[in-house]
Design an enzyme around this catalytic site. Structure first.
Site, PDB file in Angstrom:
ATOM      1  N   SER A 178     -32.027  -5.173   5.460  1.00  0.00           N
ATOM      2  CA  SER A 178     -31.823  -5.148   6.914  1.00  0.00           C
ATOM      3  C   SER A 178     -30.505  -4.466   7.235  1.00  0.00           C
ATOM      4  CB  SER A 178     -31.830  -6.566   7.503  1.00  0.00           C
ATOM      5  OG  SER A 178     -30.720  -7.316   7.007  1.00  0.00           O
ATOM      6  N   TYR A 235     -13.196 -14.674   6.785  1.00  0.00           N
ATOM      7  CA  TYR A 235     -13.933 -13.406   6.790  1.00  0.00           C
ATOM      8  C   TYR A 235     -12.970 -12.228   6.694  1.00  0.00           C
ATOM      9  CZ  TYR A 235     -17.205  -9.764   8.297  1.00  0.00           C
ATOM     10  OH  TYR A 235     -17.981  -8.627   8.360  1.00  0.00           O
ATOM     11  N   LYS A 240     -12.685  -9.238   3.782  1.00  0.00           N
ATOM     12  CA  LYS A 240     -12.776  -7.817   4.084  1.00  0.00           C
ATOM     13  C   LYS A 240     -11.509  -7.075   3.628  1.00  0.00           C
ATOM     14  CE  LYS A 240     -16.289  -8.044   4.420  1.00  0.00           C
ATOM     15  NZ  LYS A 240     -17.491  -7.256   4.019  1.00  0.00           N
ATOM     16  N   SER A 266     -14.545  -3.928   6.824  1.00  0.00           N
ATOM     17  CA  SER A 266     -14.582  -4.165   8.269  1.00  0.00           C
ATOM     18  C   SER A 266     -13.181  -3.974   8.833  1.00  0.00           C
ATOM     19  CB  SER A 266     -15.064  -5.589   8.556  1.00  0.00           C
ATOM     20  OG  SER A 266     -14.827  -5.953   9.901  1.00  0.00           O
ATOM     21  N   ILE A 289     -27.241  -2.440   8.006  1.00  0.00           N
ATOM     22  CA  ILE A 289     -26.602  -1.287   7.390  1.00  0.00           C
ATOM     23  C   ILE A 289     -27.230  -0.981   6.039  1.00  0.00           C
ATOM     24  CG2 ILE A 289     -24.422  -0.371   6.497  1.00  0.00           C
ATOM     25  CD1 ILE A 289     -22.995  -2.160   8.571  1.00  0.00           C
TER      26      ILE A 289
END
Length: 294
Positions: A17, A172, A176, A147, A19
């Site tokens: 799904s 998160y 990243k 990100s 990217i």
């Protein structure tokens, strides 16, 4: 860029799904063969069928829960077996797309914070396990989707996984940041001997479903509104294609990329001491002894 990747083979995680699926379709259209890695076998089958209907025989897949290190190792072994069966002596690249966001703290079966396990340690360990195949290429590419959240991340070595006072967004951002630090340190430690080169991709705000999983309804609504202004997954997919296809002599320097161009990473992502410490800590968590990157 309409690249030709004919005859090349890439591994790609999270290909069912968002990217990952867009990237798999772009690479298959350019002639590449793919080995996808996904957690749900039904979704893996559906994604592979979707791509193979347009580009016959381009995609095979293995099932693995990337939060579990034993399954990461099994996936790598199965990928190696597939390469051998197809008489492909090497892997041309590895694309790490799979990622999670956890609002509440949740530990993996290995006792590791889940975002840390999936977003950073899975790419780190899978790359390590597949290094014999990547090194055999002499010019393989390792691309990890990071990100712009990494600009807000920081490594707290008193509590690297942030389990003492958990904040999902902070955790998160840290994972990243770890993606960028890993890519930079890979280039310092591994590239000269293997010929492989690593990159971290900033996908921008993309219309994916990551913000709908394991979070309260109010935050789901906020993500729905926020992502409406995002770009298509095809935008970062084209950046990934560029990084895999561009000849080495034509590829500008830089570890962090967005929209097929180098972008300045955060100051923390340029901290060599943090990158070295993260590498050693990651090896420790993954049980990699003697720093062996074959």
């Amino acid at each position: 860029m309409q690249a030709s990747l004919s005859g090349k083979t890439y591994g790609i995680t999270g290909f069912t799904s968002g990217i990952g699926l867009a990237s798999a379709e772009v690479l298959a259209a350019a002639g590449a063969h793919l080995i996808g890695v996904g957690r749900n076998p039904q979704r893996c089958q559906a994604a592979a069928q979707r791509i193979n209907e347009r580009y016959p025989g381009r995609v095979r897949w293995v099932q693995a829960d990337l939060a579990n290190q034993a399954e990461v190792r099994r996936a790598a072994a199965e990928m190696g077996q597939m390469l051998a069966e197809q008489q492909r002596p090497h892997l041309d690249g590895l694309v790490h797309v799979a990622g999670v966001f956890e609002y509440w703290m949740r530990l993996s079966s290995d006792g590791i914070e889940t975002q840390w396990a999936v977003n950073h340690l899975a790419p780190f360990l899978l790359t390590h396990e597949l290094m014999p195949w990547l090194a055999a290429n002499g010019g393989a590419r390792v691309v990890t989707v990071s990100s712009d959240s990494h600009y807000f991340g920081r490594m707290d070595w008193r509590d690297p996984q942030r389990v003492r006072c958990y904040n999902g967004l902070a955790a998160y951002g840290t994972t990243k940041l770890a993606n960028v630090l890993f890519s930079a340190e890979f280039n310092r430690r591994v590239s000269a001997a293997s010929g492989a080169r690593a990159f971290a991709v900033d996908p921008g705000l993309v219309q994916t479903d990551i913000g709908f999983k394991h979070i309260p309804p109010l935050l789901q609504w906020i993500w729905r509104v926020r992502r409406s202004g995002g770009t298509s997954a095809w935008v970062p997919a084209r950046c990934i294609e560029y990084l895999l296809a561009a000849p080495e002599g034509e590829l500008p320097a830089g570890v962090y990329w967005k929209d097929s161009r180098p972008k300045a990473e955060s100051r923390r992502a340029q901290d060599v001491r943090d990158a070295e410490r993260l590498w050693d800590y990651s090896e420790q968590l993954c049980g990699i002894e003697n720093g062996a990157w074959k």
